[in-house]
Design an enzyme around this catalytic site. Sequence first.
Site, mmCIF file in Angstrom:
data_model
loop_
_atom_site.group_PDB
_atom_site.id
_atom_site.type_symbol
_atom_site.label_atom_id
_atom_site.label_comp_id
_atom_site.label_asym_id
_atom_site.label_seq_id
_atom_site.Cartn_x
_atom_site.Cartn_y
_atom_site.Cartn_z
ATOM 1 N N ARG A 105 0.849 -1.094 -0.107
ATOM 2 C CA ARG A 105 0.031 -0.136 0.002
ATOM 3 C C ARG A 105 0.736 1.333 0.098
ATOM 4 O O ARG A 105 1.584 1.370 0.964
ATOM 5 C CB ARG A 105 -0.804 0.093 1.210
ATOM 6 C CG ARG A 105 -2.282 0.607 1.068
ATOM 7 C CD ARG A 105 -2.999 0.255 2.392
ATOM 8 N NE ARG A 105 -2.402 0.699 3.485
ATOM 9 C CZ ARG A 105 -3.270 1.260 4.680
ATOM 10 N NH1 ARG A 105 -4.554 1.373 4.539
ATOM 11 N NH2 ARG A 105 -2.716 1.636 5.588
ATOM 12 N N THR A 109 -0.574 7.459 -1.128
ATOM 13 C CA THR A 109 -1.807 7.477 -1.598
ATOM 14 C C THR A 109 -2.720 6.281 -1.243
ATOM 15 O O THR A 109 -4.015 6.216 -1.399
ATOM 16 C CB THR A 109 -1.522 6.974 -3.419
ATOM 17 O OG1 THR A 109 -1.079 5.859 -3.315
ATOM 18 C CG2 THR A 109 -0.630 8.278 -3.958
ATOM 19 N N ASP A 201 0.476 -2.214 12.463
ATOM 20 C CA ASP A 201 1.009 -2.730 11.138
ATOM 21 C C ASP A 201 1.136 -4.251 11.081
ATOM 22 O O ASP A 201 2.241 -4.680 11.654
ATOM 23 C CB ASP A 201 2.153 -2.133 10.525
ATOM 24 C CG ASP A 201 2.518 -2.219 9.112
ATOM 25 O OD1 ASP A 201 2.668 -1.190 8.425
ATOM 26 O OD2 ASP A 201 2.817 -3.510 8.625
ATOM 27 N N ASP A 204 4.757 -5.496 9.682
ATOM 28 C CA ASP A 204 5.839 -5.216 10.547
ATOM 29 C C ASP A 204 5.915 -6.096 11.964
ATOM 30 O O ASP A 204 7.013 -6.330 12.252
ATOM 31 C CB ASP A 204 5.800 -3.610 10.993
ATOM 32 C CG ASP A 204 6.189 -2.585 9.809
ATOM 33 O OD1 ASP A 204 6.779 -3.306 9.036
ATOM 34 O OD2 ASP A 204 5.965 -1.453 10.023
HETATM 35 C C1 PRP Z 1 -1.385 -4.128 4.592
HETATM 36 C C2 PRP Z 1 -2.348 -5.439 4.624
HETATM 37 C C3 PRP Z 1 -2.877 -5.319 3.493
HETATM 38 C C4 PRP Z 1 -3.034 -3.825 3.268
HETATM 39 C C5 PRP Z 1 -4.430 -3.519 3.888
HETATM 40 O O1 PRP Z 1 -0.115 -4.532 3.925
HETATM 41 O O2 PRP Z 1 -1.251 -6.677 4.945
HETATM 42 O O3 PRP Z 1 -2.114 -5.866 2.293
HETATM 43 O O4 PRP Z 1 -2.341 -3.073 4.133
HETATM 44 O O5 PRP Z 1 -4.754 -2.123 3.374
HETATM 45 P P1 PRP Z 1 -5.767 -1.690 2.372
HETATM 46 O O6 PRP Z 1 -7.105 -2.505 2.696
HETATM 47 O O7 PRP Z 1 -5.995 -0.138 2.688
HETATM 48 O O8 PRP Z 1 -5.283 -1.924 0.956
HETATM 49 P P2 PRP Z 1 0.906 -3.333 3.505
HETATM 50 O O9 PRP Z 1 0.412 -2.443 2.337
HETATM 51 O O10 PRP Z 1 1.227 -2.780 4.569
HETATM 52 O O11 PRP Z 1 2.316 -4.167 3.229
HETATM 53 P P3 PRP Z 1 2.910 -5.432 3.972
HETATM 54 O O12 PRP Z 1 2.064 -6.608 3.753
HETATM 55 O O13 PRP Z 1 4.235 -5.570 2.985
HETATM 56 O O14 PRP Z 1 3.208 -4.691 5.135
HETATM 57 N N1 URA Z 2 -2.279 -2.404 7.031
HETATM 58 C C1 URA Z 2 -2.055 -2.828 8.113
HETATM 59 O O1 URA Z 2 -1.190 -3.740 8.535
HETATM 60 N N2 URA Z 2 -2.721 -2.514 9.513
HETATM 61 C C2 URA Z 2 -3.953 -1.728 9.293
HETATM 62 O O2 URA Z 2 -4.533 -0.960 10.281
HETATM 63 C C3 URA Z 2 -4.340 -1.294 7.883
HETATM 64 C C4 URA Z 2 -3.660 -1.684 6.974
#
Ligand code: PRP
Ligand code: URA
Length: 210
Positions: A105, A109, A201, A204
Amino acid sequence: MDQNVFVFDHPLIRHKVSLLRDKNTGTKEFRELVSEIAMLMAYEVTRDLPMKEVEIETPVAPTKTEVLAGKQIAIVPILRAGLGMVDGMVKLIPNVRVGHIGLYRDPVTVEPVEYYCKLPEDITEREVILLDPMLATGGSASAAIGFLKKRGIQNIKFMCLIAAPEGIRRITTDHPDVKIFCAAKDEKLNDHSYIVPGLGDAGDRLFGTN
Ligand code: PRP
Ligand code: URA
């Protein structure tokens, strides 16, 4: 909208989700919990698998009984955080095939950006369970589902741990054919599109990168 959304109410899942939310839960325990919850959820997500009748002999008598009809399943974690759910699913469905979709994400944006995709060759013949612990705005899940559909996959379920109402609305609008299974449905998103109360997160916390 509700008929497509299954929110788990089992005490074991509710208990484990509470531990997951706690900011004092460390990486090791967080990983274990994500895997355990995914395994417990797999039980319900696969409830409609078709069965067939077979004849066997017990030590006492011949009998007719049921086994899985062999419907093929694939799980597809959305990288990174979806990876944490794979292990638990594989424990329950040992022969499952695993595809991967890489999305992150964009922090400014909050739009999903795709960076990787590798799917089993026969994926269009399989039921696909898409995995991501977090359904926030729904942008990532909606894009991933769209991507799977473009590849000809028709039978898709989405499984997450925590869902925001905004994300549920997005998926049920963009993809009304996709059933959503979530361990918990939360209150809202904050100004940074994080789920409230959520768990922070997920990526993380799983990989210890914050
Ligand atoms: C997080 C999560 C989803 C997304 C959800 O991933 O694991 O994929 O955000 O958010 P949304 O519903 O608003 O799209 P992130 O982009 O943090 O990537 P990561 O899994 O690599 O940490
Ligand atoms: N992605 C995450 O990991 N946590 C949130 O709360 C939203 C998006």
